[in-house]
Design an enzyme around this catalytic site. Structure first.
Site, PDB file in Angstrom:
ATOM      1  CG  ASP A  15      38.314 -23.361   7.266  1.00  0.00           C
ATOM      2  OD1 ASP A  15      39.229 -22.721   7.819  1.00  0.00           O
ATOM      3  OD2 ASP A  15      38.107 -24.586   7.442  1.00  0.00           O
TER       4      ASP A  15
ATOM      5  CD  GLU B  46      47.645 -12.651 -18.837  1.00  0.00           C
ATOM      6  OE1 GLU B  46      46.447 -12.650 -19.110  1.00  0.00           O
ATOM      7  OE2 GLU B  46      48.132 -11.838 -18.017  1.00  0.00           O
TER       8      GLU B  46
ATOM      9  CB  CYS C  54      51.384 -19.713 -17.234  1.00  0.00           C
ATOM     10  SG  CYS C  54      50.030 -18.876 -16.420  1.00  0.00           S
TER      11      CYS C  54
ATOM     12  CB  THR D 200      45.528 -18.324  -7.382  1.00  0.00           C
ATOM     13  OG1 THR D 200      44.909 -17.642  -8.487  1.00  0.00           O
ATOM     14  CG2 THR D 200      44.601 -19.430  -6.892  1.00  0.00           C
TER      15      THR D 200
ATOM     16  CB  SER E 156      42.280 -23.737 -15.985  1.00  0.00           C
ATOM     17  OG  SER E 156      42.239 -23.664 -14.584  1.00  0.00           O
TER      18      SER E 156
ATOM     19  CG  HIS F   4      52.367 -23.414 -14.666  1.00  0.00           C
ATOM     20  ND1 HIS F   4      52.821 -22.174 -14.291  1.00  0.00           N
ATOM     21  CD2 HIS F   4      51.025 -23.279 -14.849  1.00  0.00           C
ATOM     22  CE1 HIS F   4      51.809 -21.327 -14.266  1.00  0.00           C
ATOM     23  NE2 HIS F   4      50.702 -21.967 -14.603  1.00  0.00           N
TER      24      HIS F   4
ATOM     25  CE  LYS G 298      43.875 -29.571  -7.453  1.00  0.00           C
ATOM     26  NZ  LYS G 298      42.824 -30.460  -7.004  1.00  0.00           N
TER      27      LYS G 298
ATOM     28  CB  SER H 167      45.281 -21.210 -19.802  1.00  0.00           C
ATOM     29  OG  SER H 167      45.252 -21.764 -18.512  1.00  0.00           O
TER      30      SER H 167
END
Ligand code: COA
Length: 398
Positions: free
Chosen positions: A30, A80, A112, A153, A202, A234, A243, A309
Protein backbone atom coordinates in the site's frame (compact mmCIF):
# COMPACT_ATOMS: atom_id res chain seq x y z
CA UNK A 1 34.96 32.44 24.91
CA UNK A 2 34.91 32.90 21.12
CA UNK A 3 31.58 32.10 19.51
CA UNK A 4 32.04 29.25 17.02
CA UNK A 5 29.68 27.44 14.68
CA UNK A 6 28.31 27.09 11.16
CA UNK A 7 29.06 30.10 8.99
CA UNK A 8 27.68 28.67 5.74
CA UNK A 9 25.75 25.55 4.73
CA UNK A 10 25.13 24.19 1.23
CA UNK A 11 23.36 20.99 0.23
CA UNK A 12 23.41 18.94 -2.96
CA UNK A 13 21.41 15.95 -4.13
CA UNK A 14 21.39 14.29 -7.56
CA UNK A 15 19.18 15.71 -10.31
CA UNK A 16 17.07 12.54 -10.55
CA UNK A 17 14.43 11.02 -8.31
CA UNK A 18 12.29 7.89 -8.22
CA UNK A 19 8.79 8.19 -6.67
CA UNK A 20 8.06 5.86 -3.76
CA UNK A 21 4.46 5.45 -4.84
CA UNK A 22 5.76 3.57 -7.87
CA UNK A 23 8.12 1.47 -5.72
CA UNK A 24 5.15 0.55 -3.50
CA UNK A 25 3.22 -0.71 -6.55
CA UNK A 26 6.26 -2.74 -7.65
CA UNK A 27 6.50 -4.27 -4.16
CA UNK A 28 2.74 -4.89 -3.92
CA UNK A 29 2.65 -2.61 -0.85
CA UNK A 30 0.00 0.00 0.00
CA UNK A 31 1.65 3.33 -1.05
CA UNK A 32 0.38 4.83 2.23
CA UNK A 33 2.95 2.69 4.06
CA UNK A 34 5.85 4.45 2.34
CA UNK A 35 4.25 7.91 2.11
CA UNK A 36 2.90 8.09 5.70
CA UNK A 37 4.09 4.99 7.60
CA UNK A 38 7.73 5.64 6.63
CA UNK A 39 7.20 9.28 5.66
CA UNK A 40 9.06 9.31 2.35
CA UNK A 41 7.82 10.59 -1.04
CA UNK A 42 10.85 10.33 -3.30
CA UNK A 43 14.29 8.80 -3.41
CA UNK A 44 17.21 10.75 -4.91
CA UNK A 45 19.06 8.54 -7.41
CA UNK A 46 22.68 9.20 -8.40
CA UNK A 47 23.47 8.76 -12.11
CA UNK A 48 26.36 6.40 -12.94
CA UNK A 49 28.75 9.34 -13.24
CA UNK A 50 27.98 10.55 -9.69
CA UNK A 51 29.45 9.33 -6.42
CA UNK A 52 30.12 10.74 -2.94
CA UNK A 53 33.00 12.83 -4.33
CA UNK A 54 31.03 14.54 -7.11
CA UNK A 55 28.07 15.13 -4.76
CA UNK A 56 30.46 16.63 -2.21
CA UNK A 57 32.16 18.85 -4.81
CA UNK A 58 28.74 20.12 -5.91
CA UNK A 59 27.84 20.93 -2.29
CA UNK A 60 31.19 22.60 -1.55
CA UNK A 61 31.60 24.75 -4.70
CA UNK A 62 29.08 27.47 -3.70
CA UNK A 63 30.71 28.08 -0.27
CA UNK A 64 34.21 28.65 -1.69
CA UNK A 65 34.59 32.41 -1.36
CA UNK A 66 38.12 33.81 -1.69
CA UNK A 67 38.25 34.16 2.12
CA UNK A 68 37.16 30.55 2.72
CA UNK A 69 39.69 29.28 0.16
CA UNK A 70 42.48 31.19 1.89
CA UNK A 71 41.60 30.31 5.48
CA UNK A 72 40.67 26.62 5.28
CA UNK A 73 43.10 24.78 7.54
CA UNK A 74 41.30 21.43 7.58
CA UNK A 75 38.89 19.47 5.39
CA UNK A 76 36.91 16.75 7.18
CA UNK A 77 34.98 14.36 4.92
CA UNK A 78 32.36 12.26 6.75
CA UNK A 79 30.92 9.23 4.97
CA UNK A 80 29.70 5.66 5.28
CA UNK A 81 30.06 5.01 1.55
CA UNK A 82 33.77 5.70 1.01
CA UNK A 83 35.26 5.08 -2.44
CA UNK A 84 38.75 4.06 -1.32
CA UNK A 85 40.13 2.17 1.67
CA UNK A 86 43.20 4.38 1.88
CA UNK A 87 42.71 7.75 0.19
CA UNK A 88 40.26 10.17 1.78
CA UNK A 89 37.35 11.13 -0.47
CA UNK A 90 38.18 14.67 0.66
CA UNK A 91 41.49 14.48 -1.25
CA UNK A 92 39.57 14.01 -4.51
CA UNK A 93 37.38 17.01 -3.62
CA UNK A 94 40.54 18.98 -2.77
CA UNK A 95 41.87 18.18 -6.25
CA UNK A 96 38.64 18.75 -8.17
CA UNK A 97 38.08 22.16 -6.55
CA UNK A 98 41.74 23.24 -6.36
CA UNK A 99 41.71 23.85 -2.60
CA UNK A 100 44.49 25.48 -0.61
CA UNK A 101 47.48 23.07 -0.48
CA UNK A 102 48.40 24.23 3.06
CA UNK A 103 45.65 22.31 4.80
CA UNK A 104 45.00 18.82 6.20
CA UNK A 105 42.40 16.47 4.70
CA UNK A 106 40.91 13.43 6.46
CA UNK A 107 37.93 11.05 6.22
CA UNK A 108 35.76 10.18 9.26
CA UNK A 109 33.61 7.05 9.58
CA UNK A 110 30.96 5.91 12.05
CA UNK A 111 27.84 5.14 10.00
CA UNK A 112 25.48 8.15 10.02
CA UNK A 113 27.16 9.83 13.02
CA UNK A 114 30.59 10.83 11.63
CA UNK A 115 29.69 14.35 10.42
CA UNK A 116 28.87 15.29 14.01
CA UNK A 117 32.32 14.18 15.17
CA UNK A 118 33.63 16.29 12.27
CA UNK A 119 31.56 19.29 13.33
CA UNK A 120 32.63 19.05 16.99
CA UNK A 121 36.32 18.59 16.14
CA UNK A 122 36.08 21.51 13.70
CA UNK A 123 34.53 23.75 16.36
CA UNK A 124 37.31 22.87 18.80
CA UNK A 125 39.99 23.58 16.17
CA UNK A 126 38.47 27.01 15.53
CA UNK A 127 38.11 27.73 19.28
CA UNK A 128 41.81 26.97 19.57
CA UNK A 129 42.88 28.91 16.43
CA UNK A 130 40.10 31.42 15.66
CA UNK A 131 41.61 32.78 12.43
CA UNK A 132 41.20 29.37 10.73
CA UNK A 133 38.13 27.96 8.99
CA UNK A 134 37.29 24.28 8.72
CA UNK A 135 35.32 22.67 5.93
CA UNK A 136 33.10 19.81 7.11
CA UNK A 137 31.63 17.72 4.30
CA UNK A 138 29.19 14.81 4.62
CA UNK A 139 28.25 12.82 1.53
CA UNK A 140 26.60 9.43 1.22
CA UNK A 141 24.64 7.08 -1.02
CA UNK A 142 22.27 5.08 1.22
CA UNK A 143 21.94 1.66 -0.41
CA UNK A 144 20.12 -1.45 0.89
CA UNK A 145 19.44 -4.82 -0.74
CA UNK A 146 16.96 -4.75 -3.60
CA UNK A 147 13.42 -5.71 -2.46
CA UNK A 148 14.46 -5.40 1.19
CA UNK A 149 12.55 -3.44 3.86
CA UNK A 150 15.23 -0.74 3.78
CA UNK A 151 14.93 -0.10 0.01
CA UNK A 152 12.16 2.49 0.44
CA UNK A 153 14.44 4.62 2.67
CA UNK A 154 17.33 4.86 0.15
CA UNK A 155 18.65 8.20 -1.05
CA UNK A 156 21.75 10.21 -1.90
CA UNK A 157 23.07 13.64 -1.04
CA UNK A 158 25.78 15.81 0.44
CA UNK A 159 26.19 18.82 2.70
CA UNK A 160 29.08 21.25 3.07
CA UNK A 161 29.52 23.42 6.18
CA UNK A 162 32.06 26.15 6.84
CA UNK A 163 32.96 26.24 10.54
CA UNK A 164 34.24 29.61 11.73
CA UNK A 165 34.30 32.07 14.63
CA UNK A 166 31.41 34.56 14.86
CA UNK A 167 29.38 32.36 12.50
CA UNK A 168 26.59 33.83 10.34
CA UNK A 169 24.16 30.92 10.76
CA UNK A 170 24.31 29.00 14.04
CA UNK A 171 26.50 28.95 17.12
CA UNK A 172 27.34 25.42 18.33
CA UNK A 173 27.48 25.15 22.12
CA UNK A 174 30.37 23.12 23.54
CA UNK A 175 28.39 20.88 25.93
CA UNK A 176 27.12 17.66 24.39
CA UNK A 177 25.68 14.40 25.67
CA UNK A 178 27.30 11.21 24.34
CA UNK A 179 26.42 7.53 24.26
CA UNK A 180 28.31 4.70 22.54
CA UNK A 181 27.29 1.04 22.45
CA UNK A 182 28.86 -1.78 20.42
CA UNK A 183 25.86 -3.32 18.66
CA UNK A 184 25.15 -4.92 15.25
CA UNK A 185 22.08 -2.98 14.08
CA UNK A 186 23.56 -1.86 10.73
CA UNK A 187 26.95 -2.64 9.24
CA UNK A 188 28.66 -3.07 5.88
CA UNK A 189 31.73 -5.35 5.56
CA UNK A 190 34.38 -4.10 3.12
CA UNK A 191 33.35 -6.41 0.28
CA UNK A 192 29.68 -5.31 0.35
CA UNK A 193 27.92 -2.51 -1.57
CA UNK A 194 24.71 -2.70 0.45
CA UNK A 195 24.46 -2.56 4.22
CA UNK A 196 23.26 -5.41 6.41
CA UNK A 197 20.56 -4.03 8.68
CA UNK A 198 18.33 -5.23 11.48
CA UNK A 199 15.78 -2.46 10.96
CA UNK A 200 13.71 -2.94 14.12
CA UNK A 201 16.82 -3.24 16.30
CA UNK A 202 18.26 -0.08 14.70
CA UNK A 203 15.14 1.87 15.67
CA UNK A 204 15.33 0.55 19.26
CA UNK A 205 19.03 1.38 19.60
CA UNK A 206 18.50 4.83 18.02
CA UNK A 207 15.84 5.63 20.64
CA UNK A 208 17.91 4.23 23.53
CA UNK A 209 20.87 6.25 22.27
CA UNK A 210 18.72 9.41 22.21
CA UNK A 211 17.53 8.85 25.80
CA UNK A 212 21.04 8.10 27.06
CA UNK A 213 22.66 11.02 25.16
CA UNK A 214 20.02 13.41 26.46
CA UNK A 215 20.55 12.16 30.04
CA UNK A 216 24.31 12.71 29.62
CA UNK A 217 23.62 16.20 28.18
CA UNK A 218 21.56 17.06 31.29
CA UNK A 219 24.26 15.71 33.64
CA UNK A 220 26.80 17.97 31.89
CA UNK A 221 24.59 21.05 32.41
CA UNK A 222 23.69 21.29 28.74
CA UNK A 223 21.12 23.90 27.74
CA UNK A 224 17.78 23.18 29.51
CA UNK A 225 15.17 21.79 27.11
CA UNK A 226 12.85 24.56 28.33
CA UNK A 227 15.11 27.03 26.47
CA UNK A 228 15.01 25.02 23.21
CA UNK A 229 12.30 25.79 20.64
CA UNK A 230 13.26 23.71 17.61
CA UNK A 231 14.56 20.16 17.18
CA UNK A 232 16.53 18.35 14.48
CA UNK A 233 16.97 14.60 14.59
CA UNK A 234 19.03 12.22 12.50
CA UNK A 235 16.46 11.28 9.91
CA UNK A 236 16.93 7.99 8.01
CA UNK A 237 13.26 8.40 7.03
CA UNK A 238 11.06 11.26 8.22
CA UNK A 239 8.82 9.10 10.45
CA UNK A 240 11.92 8.56 12.59
CA UNK A 241 11.75 12.21 13.75
CA UNK A 242 8.27 11.56 15.08
CA UNK A 243 9.48 8.50 17.01
CA UNK A 244 12.50 10.46 18.29
CA UNK A 245 10.34 13.35 19.43
CA UNK A 246 8.01 11.01 21.35
CA UNK A 247 11.03 9.42 23.10
CA UNK A 248 12.58 12.79 23.97
CA UNK A 249 9.29 14.13 25.27
CA UNK A 250 8.85 11.13 27.52
CA UNK A 251 12.43 11.41 28.79
CA UNK A 252 12.19 15.18 29.42
CA UNK A 253 8.75 15.23 31.05
CA UNK A 254 7.37 18.69 31.86
CA UNK A 255 10.48 20.38 30.42
CA UNK A 256 9.20 19.43 26.95
CA UNK A 257 5.63 20.66 27.44
CA UNK A 258 6.14 23.65 25.11
CA UNK A 259 7.35 21.39 22.24
CA UNK A 260 5.13 19.63 19.72
CA UNK A 261 5.27 18.30 16.14
CA UNK A 262 5.73 21.84 14.78
CA UNK A 263 9.07 21.96 16.61
CA UNK A 264 10.64 19.68 13.99
CA UNK A 265 8.18 19.77 11.02
CA UNK A 266 10.30 22.05 8.78
CA UNK A 267 13.36 19.83 9.30
CA UNK A 268 11.57 17.03 7.43
CA UNK A 269 10.86 18.84 4.13
CA UNK A 270 14.09 18.10 2.23
CA UNK A 271 14.58 14.58 3.61
CA UNK A 272 11.10 13.56 2.49
CA UNK A 273 12.15 14.28 -1.12
CA UNK A 274 15.75 13.07 -0.95
CA UNK A 275 15.68 9.95 1.25
CA UNK A 276 18.38 8.82 3.63
CA UNK A 277 21.79 10.44 3.20
CA UNK A 278 23.42 8.76 6.21
CA UNK A 279 26.14 11.16 7.51
CA UNK A 280 24.57 14.16 5.75
CA UNK A 281 21.04 13.48 6.97
CA UNK A 282 21.03 15.51 10.21
CA UNK A 283 22.62 18.53 8.50
CA UNK A 284 20.28 18.39 5.51
CA UNK A 285 17.51 18.40 8.16
CA UNK A 286 19.12 21.48 9.75
CA UNK A 287 19.30 23.24 6.36
CA UNK A 288 15.67 22.27 5.78
CA UNK A 289 14.64 23.80 9.12
CA UNK A 290 16.56 27.05 8.54
CA UNK A 291 15.35 27.37 4.92
CA UNK A 292 11.70 26.47 5.49
CA UNK A 293 10.75 27.90 8.88
CA UNK A 294 8.44 30.87 8.26
CA UNK A 295 9.27 32.47 11.64
CA UNK A 296 12.54 34.30 12.08
CA UNK A 297 14.64 31.92 14.20
CA UNK A 298 17.29 34.55 15.06
CA UNK A 299 18.28 34.16 18.74
CA UNK A 300 16.32 30.91 19.15
CA UNK A 301 17.81 27.61 20.29
CA UNK A 302 17.81 24.25 18.49
CA UNK A 303 18.37 20.80 20.04
CA UNK A 304 20.11 18.35 17.71
CA UNK A 305 20.45 14.58 17.96
CA UNK A 306 22.95 12.68 15.82
CA UNK A 307 22.93 8.88 15.60
CA UNK A 308 25.13 6.39 13.76
CA UNK A 309 24.41 2.69 13.97
CA UNK A 310 26.95 0.49 15.56
CA UNK A 311 26.52 2.83 17.56
CA UNK A 312 27.22 6.43 18.64
CA UNK A 313 24.68 9.08 19.66
CA UNK A 314 25.21 12.75 20.51
CA UNK A 315 22.74 15.36 21.76
CA UNK A 316 23.83 19.01 21.54
CA UNK A 317 22.47 22.53 21.25
CA UNK A 318 22.85 25.42 18.82
CA UNK A 319 21.67 29.04 18.75
CA UNK A 320 20.53 30.62 15.49
CA UNK A 321 22.32 33.92 14.83
CA UNK A 322 20.49 37.18 14.23
CA UNK A 323 20.34 38.03 10.53
CA UNK A 324 21.03 34.40 9.55
CA UNK A 325 18.59 34.54 6.63
CA UNK A 326 20.90 36.82 4.63
CA UNK A 327 23.43 33.97 4.51
CA UNK A 328 21.06 31.09 3.70
CA UNK A 329 21.05 29.36 0.30
CA UNK A 330 17.30 28.73 0.35
CA UNK A 331 16.67 29.73 -3.27
CA UNK A 332 19.46 27.49 -4.56
CA UNK A 333 18.35 24.53 -2.42
CA UNK A 334 14.75 24.83 -3.56
CA UNK A 335 15.79 25.23 -7.22
CA UNK A 336 17.97 22.12 -6.91
CA UNK A 337 15.06 19.98 -5.69
CA UNK A 338 12.44 21.54 -7.97
CA UNK A 339 14.66 21.03 -11.03
CA UNK A 340 15.10 17.28 -10.62
CA UNK A 341 13.88 14.83 -13.25
CA UNK A 342 11.73 11.79 -12.45
CA UNK A 343 13.15 8.47 -13.67
CA UNK A 344 11.34 5.19 -14.26
CA UNK A 345 11.80 1.88 -12.45
CA UNK A 346 14.18 0.37 -15.05
CA UNK A 347 16.49 3.41 -14.89
CA UNK A 348 16.36 3.42 -11.07
CA UNK A 349 17.39 -0.24 -10.92
CA UNK A 350 20.11 0.17 -13.55
CA UNK A 351 21.59 3.24 -11.85
CA UNK A 352 21.17 2.39 -8.18
CA UNK A 353 21.99 -1.30 -8.30
CA UNK A 354 24.15 -1.87 -11.36
CA UNK A 355 26.16 1.12 -12.53
CA UNK A 356 26.78 3.47 -9.64
CA UNK A 357 28.26 0.84 -7.34
CA UNK A 358 30.62 -0.79 -9.86
CA UNK A 359 34.35 -0.41 -9.27
CA UNK A 360 35.34 -1.84 -12.67
CA UNK A 361 37.45 0.24 -15.08
CA UNK A 362 35.12 2.14 -17.39
CA UNK A 363 34.37 5.41 -19.16
CA UNK A 364 31.21 7.04 -17.74
CA UNK A 365 28.78 8.62 -20.19
CA UNK A 366 27.75 12.10 -19.04
CA UNK A 367 24.38 11.91 -17.28
CA UNK A 368 24.71 14.08 -14.18
CA UNK A 369 22.79 17.31 -13.71
CA UNK A 370 25.54 18.55 -11.39
CA UNK A 371 28.73 20.50 -12.08
CA UNK A 372 31.20 17.69 -11.44
CA UNK A 373 31.29 14.12 -12.65
CA UNK A 374 33.13 10.86 -12.43
CA UNK A 375 34.52 10.72 -15.99
CA UNK A 376 36.17 7.29 -15.80
CA UNK A 377 37.83 4.64 -13.72
CA UNK A 378 41.12 4.15 -15.53
CA UNK A 379 43.60 1.50 -14.33
CA UNK A 380 41.64 1.62 -11.03
CA UNK A 381 42.24 5.37 -10.73
CA UNK A 382 39.12 7.51 -10.31
CA UNK A 383 39.12 10.36 -12.82
CA UNK A 384 36.92 13.38 -12.03
CA UNK A 385 36.03 16.24 -14.36
CA UNK A 386 33.80 19.30 -14.67
CA UNK A 387 30.53 18.47 -16.42
CA UNK A 388 30.53 19.74 -20.02
CA UNK A 389 27.17 21.43 -19.81
CA UNK A 390 28.07 23.79 -16.97
CA UNK A 391 25.75 26.56 -18.09
CA UNK A 392 22.70 24.31 -18.14
CA UNK A 393 23.65 22.94 -14.75
CA UNK A 394 24.19 26.34 -13.16
CA UNK A 395 20.44 26.56 -12.49
CA UNK A 396 20.57 23.31 -10.52
CA UNK A 397 23.70 24.30 -8.59
CA UNK A 398 23.76 28.09 -8.16
N1 COA B 1 -0.66 2.92 5.77
C1 COA B 1 -0.02 3.73 6.66
N2 COA B 1 1.00 3.30 7.47
C2 COA B 1 1.37 2.00 7.35
C3 COA B 1 0.76 1.12 6.45
C4 COA B 1 -0.31 1.61 5.65
N3 COA B 1 -0.94 0.85 4.76
N4 COA B 1 1.36 -0.09 6.57
C5 COA B 1 2.32 0.03 7.52
N5 COA B 1 2.32 1.30 7.99
C6 COA B 1 3.20 1.86 9.01
C7 COA B 1 3.45 0.95 10.18
O1 COA B 1 2.41 1.01 11.13
C8 COA B 1 4.77 1.51 10.72
O2 COA B 1 4.51 2.67 11.46
P1 COA B 1 5.10 2.81 12.95
O3 COA B 1 6.59 2.57 12.84
O4 COA B 1 4.76 4.20 13.36
O5 COA B 1 4.44 1.74 13.76
C9 COA B 1 5.48 1.95 9.44
O6 COA B 1 4.49 2.04 8.42
C10 COA B 1 6.55 0.96 8.99
O7 COA B 1 5.96 -0.30 8.93
P2 COA B 1 6.78 -1.61 9.32
O8 COA B 1 5.92 -2.80 9.10
O9 COA B 1 7.40 -1.43 10.67
O10 COA B 1 7.91 -1.51 8.21
P3 COA B 1 9.02 -2.53 7.79
O11 COA B 1 8.99 -3.77 8.61
O12 COA B 1 8.89 -2.68 6.33
O13 COA B 1 10.41 -1.78 8.15
C11 COA B 1 12.08 -0.17 8.68
C12 COA B 1 10.60 -0.42 8.42
C13 COA B 1 12.33 1.27 9.05
C14 COA B 1 12.56 -1.06 9.84
C15 COA B 1 12.85 -0.51 7.39
O14 COA B 1 12.50 0.42 6.40
C16 COA B 1 14.36 -0.51 7.54
O15 COA B 1 14.95 -1.52 7.89
N6 COA B 1 15.02 0.64 7.25
C17 COA B 1 16.46 0.79 7.28
C18 COA B 1 17.03 0.97 8.69
C19 COA B 1 16.69 2.28 9.30
O16 COA B 1 16.43 3.27 8.62
N7 COA B 1 16.76 2.35 10.65
C20 COA B 1 16.42 3.57 11.38
C21 COA B 1 17.30 3.86 12.55
S1 COA B 1 18.92 4.29 12.05
Amino acid sequence: MTTVGIDDISIYSPGFFYPLEDLAHRHGVDPAKYLYGIGQEQMAVPSPDEDIVTMAANAVAPVLTADVRERISTVIFATESGVDQSKSAGMFVHGVLGLNPNCRVVEFKQACYSATAGLQFACDLVRHRPSEKVLVIASDIARYERNSEGECTQGAGAVAMVIAKNPSLVEIHPQSGLFSLDVMDFWRPNHRDAAYVDGKLSIDVYLRSLRESYADFCRKDGMPLAAIEKLCFHQPFTKMSKKAFAALREAAGAEADHLDETSYAESQAYGRQIGNTYAASLYIALASLLDNCAEDLGGRNIGLFSYGSGSVGEFFAATVRQGYRRRLRTRAHRALLAGRREIDYATYVAWFYNSAKSAEDRVCPEETAGRYRLAAIDAQRRVYAAARNLELNAAACP
